[in-house]
Design an enzyme around this catalytic site. Sequence first.
Site, PDB file in Angstrom:
ATOM      1  N   LYS A  99       5.157  36.177 -19.101  1.00 24.24           N
ATOM      2  CA  LYS A  99       5.218  37.648 -19.082  1.00 24.24           C
ATOM      3  C   LYS A  99       4.139  38.298 -19.943  1.00 24.24           C
ATOM      4  CE  LYS A  99       9.305  38.676 -16.915  1.00 24.24           C
ATOM      5  NZ  LYS A  99      10.207  37.523 -17.075  1.00 24.24           N
ATOM      6  N   GLU A 121      11.080  48.533 -18.939  1.00 28.49           N
ATOM      7  CA  GLU A 121      12.443  48.165 -18.550  1.00 28.49           C
ATOM      8  C   GLU A 121      12.577  46.679 -18.837  1.00 28.49           C
ATOM      9  OE1 GLU A 121       9.924  48.134 -16.475  1.00 28.49           O
ATOM     10  OE2 GLU A 121      10.138  46.082 -15.724  1.00 28.49           O
ATOM     11  N   SER A 388       7.224  28.491 -15.779  1.00 31.61           N
ATOM     12  CA  SER A 388       6.994  29.879 -16.214  1.00 31.61           C
ATOM     13  C   SER A 388       7.434  30.161 -17.640  1.00 31.61           C
ATOM     14  CB  SER A 388       7.696  30.843 -15.249  1.00 31.61           C
ATOM     15  OG  SER A 388       9.070  30.526 -15.118  1.00 31.61           O
TER      16      SER A 388
HETATM   17  C1  LIG Z   1      11.084  37.005 -16.099  1.00 27.70           C
HETATM   18  C2  LIG Z   1      10.896  35.585 -15.821  1.00 27.70           C
HETATM   19  C3  LIG Z   1      10.798  35.084 -14.508  1.00 27.70           C
HETATM   20  C4  LIG Z   1      10.987  35.932 -13.296  1.00 27.70           C
HETATM   21  O1  LIG Z   1      10.073  36.955 -13.135  1.00 27.70           O
HETATM   22  P1  LIG Z   1       8.884  36.856 -12.090  1.00 27.70           P
HETATM   23  O2  LIG Z   1       8.278  38.207 -12.101  1.00 27.70           O
HETATM   24  O3  LIG Z   1       9.477  36.491 -10.768  1.00 27.70           O
HETATM   25  O4  LIG Z   1       7.967  35.806 -12.568  1.00 27.70           O
HETATM   26  C5  LIG Z   1      10.564  33.732 -14.331  1.00 27.70           C
HETATM   27  N1  LIG Z   1      10.454  32.891 -15.383  1.00 27.70           N
HETATM   28  C6  LIG Z   1      10.547  33.327 -16.658  1.00 27.70           C
HETATM   29  C7  LIG Z   1      10.427  32.350 -17.754  1.00 27.70           C
HETATM   30  C8  LIG Z   1      10.770  34.683 -16.918  1.00 27.70           C
HETATM   31  O5  LIG Z   1      10.871  35.111 -18.188  1.00 27.70           O
END
Ligand SMILES: *Cc1c(COP(=O)(O)O)cnc(C)c1O
Length: 406
Positions: A99, A121, A388
């Site tokens: 993020k 948000e 992610s």
């Molecule tokens: C917020 C988040 C997501 C989901 O958000 P996307 O916009 O779909 O990437 C996925 N993985 C992590 C670790 C997150 O914090």
Amino acid sequence: MKKSQHRSLSPYRFPDKKGHFGEFGGRYVAETLMPALKELEAAYQKIKGDASFRKEFQSYAADYVGRPTPLYFASRLSEATGHRVYLKREDLCHTGAHKVNNTLGQILMALRMKKKRVIAETGAGQHGVATATMCARFGLECEVFMGDEDIRRQSLNVFRMKLLGAKVTGVSSGSATLKDAMNEALRDWITRVQDTYYCIGTVAGPHPYPLMVRDFQSVIGKEARKQVQKQTGRLPDYLMACVGGGSNALGLFFPFLQDKRVKIIGVEAGGDGLSSGRHAAAIGGGKPGVLHGQKSYLLQDPDGQIIPTHSISAGLDYPGVGPELSFLHQAGRIDFVSVTDKEAMAGFDWLTRLEGIIPALESAHALGFLKKSAKKLKKNSIIVINLSGRGDKDMGTVADYHGVSL
Ligand SMILES: *Cc1c(COP(=O)(O)O)cnc(C)c1O
């Protein structure tokens, strides 16, 4: 994917000037918000080709966020699956997830636009923390809108945001979750556009947000593309990423869209299974509609009302998806699948035990998909998975799931 559709995607010219990805995207907002969106769009056009902005972004990305993140060859996962599995380690970014790539880009924009106050948000609190972090770093006032229900469920992230100096404002309307927080942030923005920058956390919202967030997150795919070629001598056979709003997925996928032989798979949150109705798979179980200023796939009832979502992973618990992903689904360029809470937990345990990496529950969905589908893929495929985020934030949920009290 059909040949005719390949032609329509190449060269790739999306979004168009009005922010449309085919029939999706656009700018479905109150008239009072148009000047702010036009100001933002003009500012973005200006910085997009600006070498000094790029240099500034790259410098903080390197020294503050910790980029480039490694592309890690997961040898034990590879052995277990019969493929060559590589993990793009966004979990190693400062704040623990991808993020921050986006909040870095947007906060640098806010500074250039001379805005003193930033609003955001948040659902699970990850985007709120990433925004509060950047605001602390650059001395900007920060207010984060968060549903009362999420404030209750995610108290640790609320505390982190406050430590970082942000004001966290509870939202009690609707289901008191992410979609309501986003409505409230849009409402606040209308009243204070002069001094306020609205930092959206995923590839959703009115134009130009889906475009901007995609561009900032594309750093993931640009790095991965170079890294995988360097390490294997070629492009991967598969890319896989979890999909909430879609920013980590599109960030990885975007630089590979023209590589026709690379198969791309987005993994949505299947909750208790699509047939149960308790899930957050906007593409797998939704229909096109309008929410938060954009047209995209949404989970809705026959009257078009947004329905409550469920996922074990708070970060995937959103009733919509970014418009570009809806478009790429319709064009047949990305395959969307879903895995259940249970399958995601299996992916979580699998990575933790085999590689010594505790993933975020969001990312665990991509691993859950690999685990259940590995046998069906062509043998010895090169697979890049977007890891992610890291799982520290999810320890409470995982303990509950296993019936352990911490
Ligand atoms: C917020 C988040 C997501 C989901 O958000 P996307 O916009 O779909 O990437 C996925 N993985 C992590 C670790 C997150 O914090």
